[in-house]
Design an enzyme around this catalytic site. Structure first.
Site, short mmCIF file in Angstrom:
data_model
loop_
_atom_site.label_atom_id
_atom_site.label_comp_id
_atom_site.label_asym_id
_atom_site.label_seq_id
_atom_site.Cartn_x
_atom_site.Cartn_y
_atom_site.Cartn_z
N PHE A 23 38.53 6.67 -10.24
CA PHE A 23 37.90 7.87 -10.79
C PHE A 23 38.35 9.08 -9.96
O PHE A 23 38.35 9.02 -8.73
CB PHE A 23 36.38 7.71 -10.70
CG PHE A 23 35.61 8.50 -11.71
CD1 PHE A 23 35.09 7.91 -12.85
CD2 PHE A 23 35.38 9.87 -11.52
CE1 PHE A 23 34.36 8.64 -13.77
CE2 PHE A 23 34.66 10.61 -12.44
CZ PHE A 23 34.15 10.00 -13.57
N GLU A 59 31.54 1.26 -7.59
CA GLU A 59 32.00 -0.13 -7.45
C GLU A 59 32.60 -0.42 -6.08
O GLU A 59 32.92 -1.58 -5.77
CB GLU A 59 33.03 -0.45 -8.54
CG GLU A 59 32.45 -0.62 -9.94
CD GLU A 59 32.09 0.68 -10.63
OE1 GLU A 59 32.71 1.72 -10.32
OE2 GLU A 59 31.17 0.66 -11.48
N ALA A 81 36.25 9.72 -4.56
CA ALA A 81 35.94 11.15 -4.70
C ALA A 81 34.83 11.30 -5.73
O ALA A 81 35.03 10.98 -6.91
CB ALA A 81 37.18 11.92 -5.14
N VAL A 82 33.69 11.74 -5.27
CA VAL A 82 32.57 12.00 -6.18
C VAL A 82 32.43 13.51 -6.27
O VAL A 82 32.24 14.19 -5.25
CB VAL A 82 31.27 11.34 -5.68
CG1 VAL A 82 30.17 11.53 -6.72
CG2 VAL A 82 31.48 9.86 -5.39
N ILE A 83 32.57 14.01 -7.48
CA ILE A 83 32.56 15.48 -7.67
C ILE A 83 31.45 15.85 -8.65
O ILE A 83 31.34 15.24 -9.73
CB ILE A 83 33.95 15.95 -8.19
CG1 ILE A 83 35.04 15.53 -7.20
CG2 ILE A 83 33.95 17.48 -8.39
CD1 ILE A 83 36.46 15.81 -7.64
N HIS A 89 24.11 12.67 -12.60
CA HIS A 89 24.84 11.40 -12.44
C HIS A 89 25.55 11.31 -11.08
O HIS A 89 25.50 10.29 -10.39
CB HIS A 89 25.86 11.30 -13.58
CG HIS A 89 26.62 10.01 -13.64
ND1 HIS A 89 26.05 8.85 -14.06
CD2 HIS A 89 27.89 9.72 -13.33
CE1 HIS A 89 26.94 7.88 -14.01
NE2 HIS A 89 28.07 8.38 -13.57
N ARG A 128 40.32 18.81 0.79
CA ARG A 128 40.12 17.69 1.74
C ARG A 128 41.05 16.51 1.46
O ARG A 128 40.91 15.45 2.06
CB ARG A 128 38.65 17.25 1.68
CG ARG A 128 37.75 18.28 2.32
CD ARG A 128 36.31 18.20 1.88
NE ARG A 128 35.52 19.24 2.55
CZ ARG A 128 35.51 20.54 2.23
NH1 ARG A 128 36.25 20.98 1.21
NH2 ARG A 128 34.80 21.41 2.92
#
Ligand code: INI
Length: 157
Positions: A23, A59, A81-83, A89, A128
């Protein structure tokens, strides 16, 4: 004189599992490049690494658990990477990935470096992942080396 324990930044002979979530792969591909660069530049040998891909950051902990419990890898580097999006969510994914990776490292005793970006904007993530603010995949791999070598030193006493 007090003894000081501080892990060396050496990848020589280390068996490393890198776990990359797909993702936001335009970011996580760069984190993986950075992590591999750090390992290669610190004496690592490509034939001692495996790369495992997960669908998303949520996961990462399950893949990390399986790899840590296998006993085949001395250290894991988790990359994702969570954006932030338009819904909450993002918070749930970031929280569960973070908690899960912390649980894996504490429950198994295998170091898991936390190379998960949690950002409000895509720009922050880009900064980053090899641009203005360095590469957090590179940094996570260095942390992995330091912690693995520190744990070996502490075992030897
Ligand atoms: N996964 C990420 O790695 N980053 C994100 O930003 C993200 N957001 O925001 O949705 C994300 N979601 C997918 C999640 O990790 C799981 O793969 C999915 O929910 C299926 O379990």
């Amino acid at each position: 004189m007090s003894r000081i324990f501080e892990g060396q930044l050496s990848a020589t002979g280390l068996k490393v599992a890198l776990i990359q979530s797909r993702f936001n792969s335009f970011i996580t591909d760069r984190l993986l490049d950075g992590a591999l660069d750090a390992l290669n530049r610190h004496g690592g040998d490509k034939s001692n690494y495996i790369i495992v891909k997960t669908p998303g950051a949520f996961e990462l902990p399950l893949a990390a658990k399986k790899l840590a419990e296998s006993g085949r890898y001395e250290v894991l580097v988790a990359l994702g990477a969570v954006i932030r999006g338009l819904t909450p969510h993002f918070n749930y994914v970031a929280t569960e990935a973070t908690k899960g990776l912390a649980q894996v490292t504490l429950n198994t005793g295998v170091p898991v470096a936390f190379g998960l970006l949690i950002c409000d904007t895509i720009e922050q993530a880009v900064e980053r992942a090899g641009t203005k603010n360095g590469n957090k995949g590179f940094d996570a791999a260095l942390t992995a080396l330091e912690m693995t070598n520190l744990l070996y030193d502490l075992e030897r006493g």
